[in-house]
Motif scaffolding. Structure first.
Motif, PDB file in Angstrom:
ATOM      1  N   ILE A  54       0.848  -1.182   0.000  1.00 56.40           N
ATOM      2  CA  ILE A  54       0.000   0.000   0.000  1.00 56.40           C
ATOM      3  C   ILE A  54       0.887   1.235   0.000  1.00 56.40           C
ATOM      4  CG2 ILE A  54      -0.225  -0.083   2.535  1.00 56.40           C
ATOM      5  CD1 ILE A  54      -3.081   1.078   2.157  1.00 56.40           C
ATOM      6  N   THR A  55       0.566   2.199  -0.847  1.00 54.78           N
ATOM      7  CA  THR A  55       1.335   3.422  -0.916  1.00 54.78           C
ATOM      8  C   THR A  55       0.844   4.422   0.130  1.00 54.78           C
ATOM      9  OG1 THR A  55      -0.141   4.478  -2.502  1.00 54.78           O
ATOM     10  CG2 THR A  55       1.629   3.097  -3.388  1.00 54.78           C
ATOM     11  N   GLY A  72      -2.917   3.585  -2.502  1.00 54.76           N
ATOM     12  CA  GLY A  72      -2.969   2.647  -3.596  1.00 54.76           C
ATOM     13  C   GLY A  72      -2.517   1.266  -3.155  1.00 54.76           C
ATOM     14  N   THR A  73      -3.264   0.234  -3.535  1.00 56.76           N
ATOM     15  CA  THR A  73      -2.968  -1.110  -3.051  1.00 56.76           C
ATOM     16  C   THR A  73      -2.665  -2.065  -4.196  1.00 56.76           C
ATOM     17  OG1 THR A  73      -5.309  -1.722  -3.065  1.00 56.76           O
ATOM     18  CG2 THR A  73      -4.413  -0.834  -1.010  1.00 56.76           C
ATOM     19  N   SER A  74      -1.935  -3.134  -3.842  1.00 52.74           N
ATOM     20  CA  SER A  74      -1.627  -4.197  -4.787  1.00 52.74           C
ATOM     21  C   SER A  74      -1.615  -5.503  -4.013  1.00 52.74           C
ATOM     22  CB  SER A  74      -0.269  -3.954  -5.438  1.00 52.74           C
ATOM     23  OG  SER A  74       0.053  -4.999  -6.338  1.00 52.74           O
ATOM     24  N   SER A 125      -0.500   7.188  -0.352  1.00 44.34           N
ATOM     25  CA  SER A 125      -1.788   7.747  -0.765  1.00 44.34           C
ATOM     26  C   SER A 125      -2.912   6.722  -0.777  1.00 44.34           C
ATOM     27  CB  SER A 125      -1.668   8.379  -2.150  1.00 44.34           C
ATOM     28  OG  SER A 125      -1.264   7.411  -3.097  1.00 44.34           O
TER      29      SER A 125
END
Length: 121
Positions: A51-52, A56-58, A54
């Motif tokens: 997770i970034t 954003g997830t992967s 901001s």
């Protein structure tokens, strides 16, 4: 010096849930990416979820729809909610932080020591 400390591992039955936590400590200004990797017995360490800053997830394909990653930027903490666990999820789970900005400047990335998750009946 930055330290990552994981907690929340343990033994759970198939279909059960666990929540992992990882707190980063030190003179941290910001962390770009936080995440979780895992190493099963006899296998290489692989990415589970990231997770970034901001949000954003992967996720790796095998955990999509079952695991959810989140973070608390104010407290430099990342979480991994793991649902519908399967014996194939048994592994040591490692916390990861990259793009770490500290005062004074330190390494780019850090790893925790790991927490064991065992899924078994």
């Amino acid at each position: 010096q930055v330290q990552l400390v994981e907690s929340g591992g343990g033994l759970v039955q198939p279909g059960g849930s666990l929540r992992l936590s990882c707190a980063a400590s030190g003179s941290i200004f910001s962390i770009h990416v936080m995440g979780w990797y895992r190493r099963a017995l006899g296998k290489q360490r692989v990415m589970v979820a990231t997770i970034t800053h901001s949000g954003g997830t992967s996720y790796t394909d095998s955990v999509k729809g079952r695991f959810s990653i989140s973070r608390d930027n104010a407290n430099n903490t990342v979480y991994l909610q793991m649902n519908n666990l399967d014996p194939e999820d048994t592994a040591v789970y490692y916390c990861y932080a990259a793009g770490v900005v500290t005062t004074p400047p330190g390494d780019y990335a850090y790893w925790g020591k790991g927490t064991l998750v065992t899924v078994s009946s």
